[in-house]
Write a protein that holds these residues in place. Sequence first.
Motif, mmCIF file in Angstrom:
data_model
loop_
_atom_site.group_PDB
_atom_site.id
_atom_site.type_symbol
_atom_site.label_atom_id
_atom_site.label_comp_id
_atom_site.label_asym_id
_atom_site.label_seq_id
_atom_site.Cartn_x
_atom_site.Cartn_y
_atom_site.Cartn_z
ATOM 1 N N ASP A 144 6.238 14.035 13.723
ATOM 2 C CA ASP A 144 5.274 13.874 12.331
ATOM 3 C C ASP A 144 5.850 13.594 11.057
ATOM 4 O OD1 ASP A 144 2.685 14.081 11.449
ATOM 5 O OD2 ASP A 144 3.164 16.273 10.817
ATOM 6 N N ARG A 145 6.665 12.451 11.262
ATOM 7 C CA ARG A 145 7.481 11.822 10.087
ATOM 8 C C ARG A 145 8.556 12.416 9.635
ATOM 9 N NH1 ARG A 145 3.151 9.394 6.057
ATOM 10 N NH2 ARG A 145 2.351 11.544 6.312
ATOM 11 N N ARG A 161 11.365 14.279 5.032
ATOM 12 C CA ARG A 161 9.969 13.926 5.314
ATOM 13 C C ARG A 161 9.634 12.136 4.867
ATOM 14 N NH1 ARG A 161 5.130 15.309 7.984
ATOM 15 N NH2 ARG A 161 3.066 14.517 7.012
ATOM 16 N N ASP A 163 7.656 8.244 4.693
ATOM 17 C CA ASP A 163 6.494 7.362 5.261
ATOM 18 C C ASP A 163 6.805 6.344 5.916
ATOM 19 O OD1 ASP A 163 4.711 8.630 3.212
ATOM 20 O OD2 ASP A 163 5.876 7.712 1.730
ATOM 21 N N ALA A 289 6.774 6.701 15.769
ATOM 22 C CA ALA A 289 7.473 7.270 14.633
ATOM 23 C C ALA A 289 8.265 6.182 13.656
ATOM 24 C CB ALA A 289 8.528 8.112 15.688
ATOM 25 N N GLY A 290 8.004 4.927 13.767
ATOM 26 C CA GLY A 290 8.797 4.142 12.748
ATOM 27 C C GLY A 290 9.062 2.748 13.363
ATOM 28 N N ARG A 327 0.801 4.304 1.086
ATOM 29 C CA ARG A 327 1.012 4.972 2.089
ATOM 30 C C ARG A 327 -0.424 4.732 3.190
ATOM 31 N NH1 ARG A 327 2.975 10.322 -1.340
ATOM 32 N NH2 ARG A 327 5.325 9.377 -1.399
#
Length: 405
Positions: A144-145, A161, A163, A289-290, A327
């Motif tokens: 979850d980032r 954490r 973005d 996730a990225g 974001r």
Amino acid sequence: MLTDTPLDSQIAAQHDDRLRVLIVGAGIAGITLTQLLRRDGLHPVLVDRMPEMDHPGYMLALMPTVDQALVDLGVHEDYLAAGTPMQRYAFRSHRGKMLRSESMSDLLRVYGDYNGISRGALIEVLTESGCPVTFGTTVQQVTDRTALFVDRDGTPAGEGRFDLIVGAHGMNSRMRSVLGSAAPQVIETGWSGWVGWADDLSDPTLGEEIWGNGFFLGAYPVKNRLGVFLGGPDADLADGPVAFAASVRERVDSLGPRLEASLRAIETAPDPYLWRLDDARAPRWVLPAGVLLGDAAAGFLPTAGIGAGMAIESAWMLGRMLAHADRQTLPVLLEAWERVERPRVEAAQSNSQMLARLMFRRGRVLAWLRETTLRRLSVRAVLGPIVKLVAGRPDPDAVARQALA
């Protein structure tokens, strides 16, 4: 200069950033993106699993695809001063006879220079304004980032954490699986090669190669020296560079003084860097996730001299497009970045794979057929697809505006 910085200090610095970005991997692509984001007022966290910047380095030949990134970073003049233009390319037969010599500057002059520079010198140019990094640290898991950091021994090193998490950790990076990528497509050539440095500067603008019967020897100008690559099948390299160099001399009639000096440079190097010649292509860059960047997204064979340049271009595209992001708009901009940039990178990668199919073959008949083909193909014909990429470089600001329209 890369400055080793505590992880918590880096995380604290980005507290008020509009985008909190983590970049895993302090290689060429990761550093380029980091510095572009810092120029835009962000404070990306940069980590690398190495305990220090101790990569032995190798030579890079960079096409004008990199120029705008270096202009945007304000280091283009320093980049030119730290490297040297490779203006001509010479190709020799498998027995050492000169077959052709062509102008690279005529091919690319309308777009910019084809510049030779060492990896270490390029990193110094990219980081001359300073670049914080946390060495000896990588990411074990993303949930979850939230990234969970570990040191080289696997000991927990904190969490943060973000973005956006960028995996730029190289050809064999674990960040692919950490970020949710399917297995990459991999080409294992069965070849490797040693990298060394020679002092022979009899022609400091000439890149020269011999594609032998079961070996490859190349010499490429960088600032005040030649970068040398001596490669062959892994089994043939097992006895070390001195024995392999001796076998090369037995297979040629003449190398000429310049390539002979290059071969001696590998023989006499105390611990030459061994470069495994494999290729990897991730099926997607934007992941749950990225995102993947550089060799983690598309790891090139060195056969077309374009891999590092495309990694820099990809980082530049991403950095410029992130200047338009917050974001909420980040996902659509990432998808637009991959949609535009991934086909360009994969086209260049396919060109390097095509050249590899010619190079990584052995046998006198095959060597003769290869040379017959290359006598008919000019450098312009071989690198034509890459020149089109140079000419057709996209405008990241226009891509971003269109994606947000």
